[in-house]
Design a protein around this motif. Structure first.
Motif, PDB file in Angstrom:
ATOM      1  N   SER A   1      66.211   2.858 -25.134  1.00 14.74           N
ATOM      2  CA  SER A   1      66.496   2.704 -23.702  1.00 14.74           C
ATOM      3  C   SER A   1      67.635   1.719 -23.498  1.00 14.74           C
ATOM      4  CB  SER A   1      65.255   2.210 -22.975  1.00 14.74           C
ATOM      5  OG  SER A   1      64.935   0.892 -23.388  1.00 14.74           O
TER       6      SER A   1
ATOM      7  N   GLY B   1      69.509  -0.799 -20.311  1.00 14.02           N
ATOM      8  CA  GLY B   1      69.285  -1.374 -18.988  1.00 14.02           C
ATOM      9  C   GLY B   1      68.756  -2.782 -19.092  1.00 14.02           C
TER      10      GLY B   1
ATOM     11  N   GLN C   1      64.169  -1.656 -17.182  1.00 10.06           N
ATOM     12  CA  GLN C   1      64.466  -1.231 -15.828  1.00 10.06           C
ATOM     13  C   GLN C   1      65.708  -0.347 -15.770  1.00 10.06           C
ATOM     14  OE1 GLN C   1      64.826  -4.812 -13.581  1.00 10.06           O
ATOM     15  NE2 GLN C   1      62.676  -5.378 -13.813  1.00 10.06           N
ATOM     16  N   GLU C   2      65.631   0.650 -14.904  1.00 13.69           N
ATOM     17  CA  GLU C   2      66.754   1.543 -14.605  1.00 13.69           C
ATOM     18  C   GLU C   2      67.366   2.153 -15.860  1.00 13.69           C
ATOM     19  OE1 GLU C   2      66.483   1.820 -11.524  1.00 13.69           O
ATOM     20  OE2 GLU C   2      65.317   0.005 -11.397  1.00 13.69           O
ATOM     21  N   ILE C   3      66.555   2.509 -16.829  1.00 13.83           N
ATOM     22  CA  ILE C   3      67.122   2.992 -18.086  1.00 13.83           C
ATOM     23  C   ILE C   3      67.696   4.387 -17.982  1.00 13.83           C
ATOM     24  CG2 ILE C   3      65.594   1.576 -19.496  1.00 13.83           C
ATOM     25  CD1 ILE C   3      64.078   4.249 -20.093  1.00 13.83           C
TER      26      ILE C   3
ATOM     27  N   SER D   1      72.249   7.171 -17.378  1.00 13.87           N
ATOM     28  CA  SER D   1      72.295   6.752 -18.774  1.00 13.87           C
ATOM     29  C   SER D   1      72.456   7.930 -19.723  1.00 13.87           C
ATOM     30  CB  SER D   1      71.020   5.983 -19.143  1.00 13.87           C
ATOM     31  OG  SER D   1      69.942   6.895 -19.257  1.00 13.87           O
TER      32      SER D   1
ATOM     33  N   GLU E   1      69.165   9.911 -20.093  1.00 15.55           N
ATOM     34  CA  GLU E   1      68.889  10.921 -19.070  1.00 15.55           C
ATOM     35  C   GLU E   1      69.673  12.196 -19.337  1.00 15.55           C
ATOM     36  OE1 GLU E   1      68.953  11.578 -14.224  1.00 15.55           O
ATOM     37  OE2 GLU E   1      70.215  10.058 -15.134  1.00 15.55           O
TER      38      GLU E   1
ATOM     39  N   LYS F   1      61.375   1.604 -25.962  1.00 18.56           N
ATOM     40  CA  LYS F   1      61.760   0.595 -24.986  1.00 18.56           C
ATOM     41  C   LYS F   1      61.669  -0.834 -25.498  1.00 18.56           C
ATOM     42  CE  LYS F   1      60.983   1.862 -20.864  1.00 18.56           C
ATOM     43  NZ  LYS F   1      60.365   2.024 -19.555  1.00 18.56           N
TER      44      LYS F   1
ATOM     45  N   GLU G   1      61.558   9.585 -13.111  1.00 19.93           N
ATOM     46  CA  GLU G   1      62.544   8.544 -13.386  1.00 19.93           C
ATOM     47  C   GLU G   1      61.919   7.163 -13.213  1.00 19.93           C
ATOM     48  OE1 GLU G   1      66.413   7.681 -10.950  1.00 19.93           O
ATOM     49  OE2 GLU G   1      66.699   9.486 -12.150  1.00 19.93           O
ATOM     50  N   ASP G   2      61.127   7.014 -12.144  1.00 20.27           N
ATOM     51  CA  ASP G   2      60.481   5.725 -11.897  1.00 20.27           C
ATOM     52  C   ASP G   2      59.478   5.389 -12.999  1.00 20.27           C
ATOM     53  OD1 ASP G   2      61.893   5.330  -9.575  1.00 20.27           O
ATOM     54  OD2 ASP G   2      60.340   6.135  -8.257  1.00 20.27           O
TER      55      ASP G   2
ATOM     56  N   ASN H   1      61.404   4.331 -15.984  1.00 19.32           N
ATOM     57  CA  ASN H   1      62.046   3.038 -15.796  1.00 19.32           C
ATOM     58  C   ASN H   1      61.074   1.872 -15.862  1.00 19.32           C
ATOM     59  OD1 ASN H   1      64.653   3.993 -15.494  1.00 19.32           O
ATOM     60  ND2 ASN H   1      64.494   4.213 -13.285  1.00 19.32           N
ATOM     61  N   HIS H   2      59.895   2.048 -15.329  1.00 23.77           N
ATOM     62  CA  HIS H   2      59.002   0.919 -15.128  1.00 23.77           C
ATOM     63  C   HIS H   2      57.852   0.846 -16.122  1.00 23.77           C
ATOM     64  CE1 HIS H   2      60.741   1.538 -10.908  1.00 23.77           C
ATOM     65  NE2 HIS H   2      61.351   0.498 -11.448  1.00 23.77           N
TER      66      HIS H   2
END
Length: 273
Positions: free
Chosen positions: A110, A112, A117-119, A123, A126, A140, A258-259, A262-263
């Motif tokens: 990952s 970010g 976050q926001e990976i 990117s 993605e 991660k 996506e969330d 990311n989280h």
């Protein structure tokens, strides 16, 4: 698992992914295809916008040398490693390499803030997920030993999610993980009674001839439900379906997938619908 692909860009994140891929390759006797895509920056081009053939060859040789040095790692000594170099940064080529070598998995690191976050927003990860027909495992952090015991797979249990569900079950068996299937029930138009949710889930599982229990978990949003349920069962791995070229932003609705990616603090694996 016979073949694993790891795209690398010499970053710390890609090395973390390489370590996990190497441990999986050792565990399953798989070949490790390490992919690097060279990128010719416009900054190195002359005023004419043209790079001579000699310059191109020189740049390729530099890239190949750096690649070889990057792969000189102790944890790769007992692994069959095949370097693959592409001269252009075209992310659909990752899927083409996967198809050519019949890869079972793509492992990526990952990017970010803090790696958490926001990976996926804009990117490389993605872009690969959008074009990949094989599962993509997103690492991660620094994982000493990747042996996930608890694997959560979230689904809406619509008919189109069945291929992803089957792949998740196969992957759980391969990793020797306990698979927790979960349906997130949320307030509003999508809310289902327990009876209706059970009926919907049972129909899909019966049609697919899959004998598995499914947890119905209530929460305010799907992404919160997936993350909270994963925390509750101490998940080591979270699986989510994707719609291929439309990317993670179309998992269920909006930017839920996506969330989650990311989280989540746990690794995330995507399965194409």
């Amino acid at each position: 698992m016979k073949s694993i692909i790891v795209p690398i860009d010499f970053s710390n994140q890609s090395e973390l992914a390489l370590k996990v891929a190497a441990s999986l390759a050792k565990e399953h006797g798989a070949e490790l295809l390490v992919l690097h895509m060279l990128e010719l920056s416009p900054a190195i081009m002359g005023e004419s916008g043209y790079i001579s053939q000699e310059q191109v060859v020189h740049l390729i040789k530099i890239g190949e040398k750096r690649f070889a040095e990057f792969l000189d790692k102790p944890y790769l000594k007992e692994v069959k490693v095949t370097p693959v170099i592409k001269h252009y940064k075209v992310f659909s080529e990752v899927n083409e390499v996967a198809e050519k070598h019949k890869a079972d998995l793509i492992v990526m690191g990952s990017h970010g803030a803090d790696g958490l976050q926001e990976i996926f927003i804009g990117s490389n990860t993605e872009r690969v997920v959008r074009t990949s027909d094989v599962p993509v495992l997103v690492i991660k952090g620094d994982i000493k030993e990747f042996k996930p015991k608890t694997f959560v797979f979230a689904s809406d249990f619509e008919e189109e999610s069945l291929p992803a569900l089957k792949k998740a079950k196969e992957m759980a068996a391969l990793l020797n993980s306990k698979l927790h299937l979960v349906y997130i029930n949320t307030p509003g138009d999508e809310f289902l009674s327990t009876a209706d949710a059970n009926a919907k889930i049972s129909k899909l599982l019966d049609d697919a001839k899959i004998d598995s229990s499914v947890e119905i978990y209530n929460d305010y949003t799907v992404e919160k439900g997936v993350l909270n349920y994963s925390d509750q069962v101490s998940a080591d791995l979270i699986g989510i379906p994707t719609h291929g070229r439309r990317g993670l932003s179309h998992f269920f609705m909006g930017s839920i997938g996506e969330d989650i990616a990311n989280h989540s603090e746990a690794p995330v694996i995507t399965f194409k619908i």
